[in-house]
Scaffold this active site. Sequence first.
Site, PDB file in Angstrom:
ATOM      1  N   ASP A  35       0.843  -1.193   0.000  1.00 11.10           N
ATOM      2  CA  ASP A  35       0.000   0.000   0.000  1.00 11.10           C
ATOM      3  C   ASP A  35       0.882   1.248   0.000  1.00 11.10           C
ATOM      4  O   ASP A  35       2.014   1.211   0.510  1.00 11.10           O
ATOM      5  CB  ASP A  35      -0.903   0.018   1.233  1.00 11.10           C
ATOM      6  CG  ASP A  35      -1.988  -1.048   1.171  1.00 11.10           C
ATOM      7  OD1 ASP A  35      -2.314  -1.497   0.061  1.00 11.10           O
ATOM      8  OD2 ASP A  35      -2.505  -1.428   2.245  1.00 11.10           O
TER       9      ASP A  35
ATOM     10  N   TYR B 293       5.221  -9.257   8.063  1.00  8.48           N
ATOM     11  CA  TYR B 293       4.822  -7.872   8.245  1.00  8.48           C
ATOM     12  C   TYR B 293       4.795  -7.534   9.736  1.00  8.48           C
ATOM     13  O   TYR B 293       4.319  -8.331  10.555  1.00  8.48           O
ATOM     14  CB  TYR B 293       3.415  -7.630   7.686  1.00  8.48           C
ATOM     15  CG  TYR B 293       3.264  -7.948   6.222  1.00  8.48           C
ATOM     16  CD1 TYR B 293       3.467  -6.975   5.253  1.00  8.48           C
ATOM     17  CD2 TYR B 293       2.911  -9.230   5.798  1.00  8.48           C
ATOM     18  CE1 TYR B 293       3.325  -7.262   3.897  1.00  8.48           C
ATOM     19  CE2 TYR B 293       2.759  -9.525   4.454  1.00  8.48           C
ATOM     20  CZ  TYR B 293       2.970  -8.543   3.508  1.00  8.48           C
ATOM     21  OH  TYR B 293       2.820  -8.840   2.184  1.00  8.48           O
TER      22      TYR B 293
ATOM     23  N   ASP C 146      -7.471   1.218   7.206  1.00  9.53           N
ATOM     24  CA  ASP C 146      -6.188   1.772   7.636  1.00  9.53           C
ATOM     25  C   ASP C 146      -6.392   3.235   8.022  1.00  9.53           C
ATOM     26  O   ASP C 146      -7.518   3.764   7.975  1.00  9.53           O
ATOM     27  CB  ASP C 146      -5.104   1.608   6.568  1.00  9.53           C
ATOM     28  CG  ASP C 146      -5.414   2.352   5.268  1.00  9.53           C
ATOM     29  OD1 ASP C 146      -6.305   3.232   5.263  1.00  9.53           O
ATOM     30  OD2 ASP C 146      -4.756   2.066   4.255  1.00  9.53           O
TER      31      ASP C 146
ATOM     32  N   ARG D 116      -4.580  -5.314   6.316  1.00  7.24           N
ATOM     33  CA  ARG D 116      -5.719  -4.483   6.727  1.00  7.24           C
ATOM     34  C   ARG D 116      -6.927  -5.345   7.106  1.00  7.24           C
ATOM     35  O   ARG D 116      -7.671  -5.017   8.033  1.00  7.24           O
ATOM     36  CB  ARG D 116      -6.080  -3.512   5.609  1.00  7.24           C
ATOM     37  CG  ARG D 116      -5.086  -2.370   5.436  1.00  7.24           C
ATOM     38  CD  ARG D 116      -5.488  -1.470   4.284  1.00  7.24           C
ATOM     39  NE  ARG D 116      -5.333  -2.110   2.985  1.00  7.24           N
ATOM     40  CZ  ARG D 116      -6.105  -1.880   1.925  1.00  7.24           C
ATOM     41  NH1 ARG D 116      -7.133  -1.036   2.026  1.00  7.24           N
ATOM     42  NH2 ARG D 116      -5.876  -2.478   0.777  1.00  7.24           N
TER      43      ARG D 116
END
Length: 301
Positions: A47, A75, A89, A181
Amino acid sequence: MARRRKGRDIHGWLVVDKPASITSNAVVNKVKWAFEAKKAGHAGTLDPEATGVLAVALGEATKTVPFVTDALKAYEFTVRLGQATNTDDAEGEVIAQSDARPTDDEIKEALNGFVGDIQQVPPQFSAVKIDGERAYKRARDGEEMELAARPLWVESLVMLDRPDADHVVLELVCGKGGYVRSVARDLGKVLGCLGHVLRLRRVWSGPFNAEDGVTMDRIQELARSEEIDSLLLPMDLALECMPEVKATDESVVRLKNGNPGMVIAQGVEYGEECWASHNGVPVAVGHFKAGELHPNRVFVL
């Protein structure tokens, strides 16, 4: 007469430590320009506000992108508890709030339900296609869609830190196609407190680590100079997930033409996918059968 493609024949991987506020495609375009490369691609979109490993392939290395895309990746991200946003987000609008706050033990217990083979619904603002159109384009127009759940393998999901009641730092190790997300959104729902991603960083992807990443400033500094090639990593790093076999002198041409060729192999099973090298240079990827490699991907180096 067909137009000649401009650029250099340069092959290898560049691990970019992607900064926030730039798209993955914009990074690829900058890298392609800096190296004056004919061809470039990346192994997994981040993103725009996410940071960390963006592995960029140049030249023939683009043929090895699927092996990195399919590999596990990790992550580290911070979840803002108590708020849901329309984008899942911090870039989106807050659409719901909750005063509930789970304990550390409740969070750890809930994380267990996100490990293994799970089904995950992509965010409304995602690149998933609906009737040929990206979901995020419809979402921008205010349309709410019912996106189908998709399978995801989650190797692990653990709590790293709890700075305060409103935030929790997690580490996710997962396979291809994971949406961090969605994890934050669904975890908030399970805990009854809502949640969204506040900060996201990809710390490693397959063989590539963020600590080895090159900054965009460094790329710009060395752009179109002789020194920039020193930043490249060999393309065969992406092939470490499978066994290597050695192509004979006689079989190199056959393999590069997409035909089966004799290889020297040890400990490789019949039908197993592997890659062939010759004098240290990747030649092809394919399946091993009766002393031969049957290629499905060849490299022109």
